[in-house]
Design a protein around this motif. Sequence first.
Motif, PDB file in Angstrom:
ATOM      1  N   UNK A  17       1.016  -0.952   0.070  1.00 42.58           N
ATOM      2  CA  UNK A  17       0.310  -0.136  -0.474  1.00 42.58           C
ATOM      3  C   UNK A  17       0.547   1.375  -0.133  1.00 42.58           C
ATOM      4  N   UNK A  18       0.988   2.240  -0.424  1.00 43.81           N
ATOM      5  CA  UNK A  18       0.911   3.481  -0.501  1.00 43.81           C
ATOM      6  C   UNK A  18       1.237   4.219   1.151  1.00 43.81           C
ATOM      7  N   UNK A  19       1.911   4.312   1.278  1.00 47.85           N
ATOM      8  CA  UNK A  19       2.509   5.240   2.297  1.00 47.85           C
ATOM      9  C   UNK A  19       1.861   6.882   2.429  1.00 47.85           C
ATOM     10  N   UNK A  20       1.757   7.327   1.011  1.00 48.16           N
ATOM     11  CA  UNK A  20       0.720   8.724   1.132  1.00 48.16           C
ATOM     12  C   UNK A  20      -0.294   8.555  -0.298  1.00 48.16           C
ATOM     13  N   UNK A  21      -1.432   9.557  -0.567  1.00 53.89           N
ATOM     14  CA  UNK A  21      -2.658   9.338  -2.296  1.00 53.89           C
ATOM     15  C   UNK A  21      -2.046  11.008  -2.213  1.00 53.89           C
ATOM     16  N   UNK A  22      -1.089  11.510  -2.814  1.00 58.48           N
ATOM     17  CA  UNK A  22      -1.032  12.613  -3.034  1.00 58.48           C
ATOM     18  C   UNK A  22      -2.563  13.309  -3.862  1.00 58.48           C
ATOM     19  N   UNK A  23      -3.265  13.991  -3.759  1.00 59.69           N
ATOM     20  CA  UNK A  23      -4.474  14.764  -4.918  1.00 59.69           C
ATOM     21  C   UNK A  23      -5.216  13.522  -5.755  1.00 59.69           C
ATOM     22  N   UNK A  24      -5.081  12.145  -4.720  1.00 56.15           N
ATOM     23  CA  UNK A  24      -5.674  11.433  -5.024  1.00 56.15           C
ATOM     24  C   UNK A  24      -5.600  10.796  -6.577  1.00 56.15           C
ATOM     25  N   UNK A  25      -4.006  11.173  -6.754  1.00 61.23           N
ATOM     26  CA  UNK A  25      -3.681  10.635  -7.857  1.00 61.23           C
ATOM     27  C   UNK A  25      -1.637  10.406  -7.728  1.00 61.23           C
ATOM     28  N   UNK A  26      -1.312  10.384  -7.272  1.00 59.11           N
ATOM     29  CA  UNK A  26      -0.049  10.068  -7.111  1.00 59.11           C
ATOM     30  C   UNK A  26       0.864   9.231  -5.802  1.00 59.11           C
ATOM     31  N   UNK A  27       0.378   8.502  -5.599  1.00 61.58           N
ATOM     32  CA  UNK A  27       0.815   7.669  -4.747  1.00 61.58           C
ATOM     33  C   UNK A  27       2.282   7.360  -4.181  1.00 61.58           C
ATOM     34  N   UNK A  28       2.733   7.814  -3.137  1.00 60.85           N
ATOM     35  CA  UNK A  28       4.064   7.515  -2.343  1.00 60.85           C
ATOM     36  C   UNK A  28       4.091   6.553  -2.062  1.00 60.85           C
ATOM     37  N   UNK A  29       5.601   5.354  -1.960  1.00 65.44           N
ATOM     38  CA  UNK A  29       5.816   4.160  -1.381  1.00 65.44           C
ATOM     39  C   UNK A  29       6.601   4.179  -0.487  1.00 65.44           C
ATOM     40  N   UNK A  30       7.050   3.959   0.171  1.00 65.98           N
ATOM     41  CA  UNK A  30       8.588   4.104   1.045  1.00 65.98           C
ATOM     42  C   UNK A  30       8.810   2.416   1.250  1.00 65.98           C
TER      43      UNK A  30
END
Length: 340
Positions: free
Chosen positions: A2-15
């Motif tokens: 799962x992404x750590x964050x999802x920005x603006x509903x369309x950019x997933x950030x994974x750590x």
Amino acid sequence: MKPAFSLCGRSDVYVGSAAEILSDVLPAGRVVVVTDATIDRLYPGLLAPYEKVLIGRGESIKTLRTVEELYRRFIELGVDRKSFVLGVGGGIVTDVAGFAASTYMRGIGFGFVSTTLLGQIDASVGGKNGVNVDGYKNMAGTFTQPRFVICDPAMLRSLPDREFRAGLAEAVKAAVIADAALFARLEASAFEALRSDAALLAGVVSAAVQVKAAIVERDECEAGERRKLNLGHTLAHAIEKCSDRMNHGEAVAVGTALIADAAVRLGVLASADRDRIRGLLAHLGLELTPPVPMARLLREVGKDKKSEAGVLHVVLPTGIGSCEVRPMTRDAFAALFAAE
Ligand code: GLY
């Protein structure tokens, strides 16, 4: 994963591990990697399955000429609107790859594997991309969100100390803006511990990205609050324009220290908090003296792209974990440093 964050509903950030995450997040179809020779050498296995376009290294290649070369290579390779660009590298690679992808054929999909601390904490996240024009930073670019950003803390092990430290300057910036707990965690961590303790580092990266993600979520195109992410950057950009002795993160450290001094003079920051900001930057081994005289920096400030009709949006720290954006004329900004 799962992404750590999802920005603006369309950019997933994974750590996490790039090798593990990439196979899950890349779209089916053609993928073209944009990277540089160093990254290509460091991660041959990771990049082997893809067609690659290499660009040069260093701030001097962040130009429209490099973008045009990328367009040409994309055309030669037959990259089309259904293709996907994967930028793998530090902030320069992701800025240039993101700009090329977001303008090629009026925009094709792209994502990043961010390989530097500065890239993971700041440059690759949030949808800003672009190039410099005549040495002026980021004068051409777009706000286009990458579909994903992968921040793999293991990739930071190969960074030289200098580059790692430059990334920490952006972590301090994020902490000063909005995360007093991150600030305290950095104060309590030795540089060597941040380098070697993977869990500590992953926590710092996640916390700093969280600061950025929350702000970008509220103000994607920098109409207001996103300006806070430019703390220390007005003077940093001037430093980078006037001298090639400092890289971006190093210049941000100097700019943050100087604006903290100015905030004390303006009466919006307690001197004890200014001392903590300066103290933390120094504790991490960052230099706080500008490499060129203040007068020269202030002459450059007038040309900063964030100056709108002569008004700068100056980010002033007001505490540890809080700041305000104050519109100021260039003359008023220069007056803050009259005694320097
Ligand atoms: N680096 C500042 C921003 O992304 O807004």
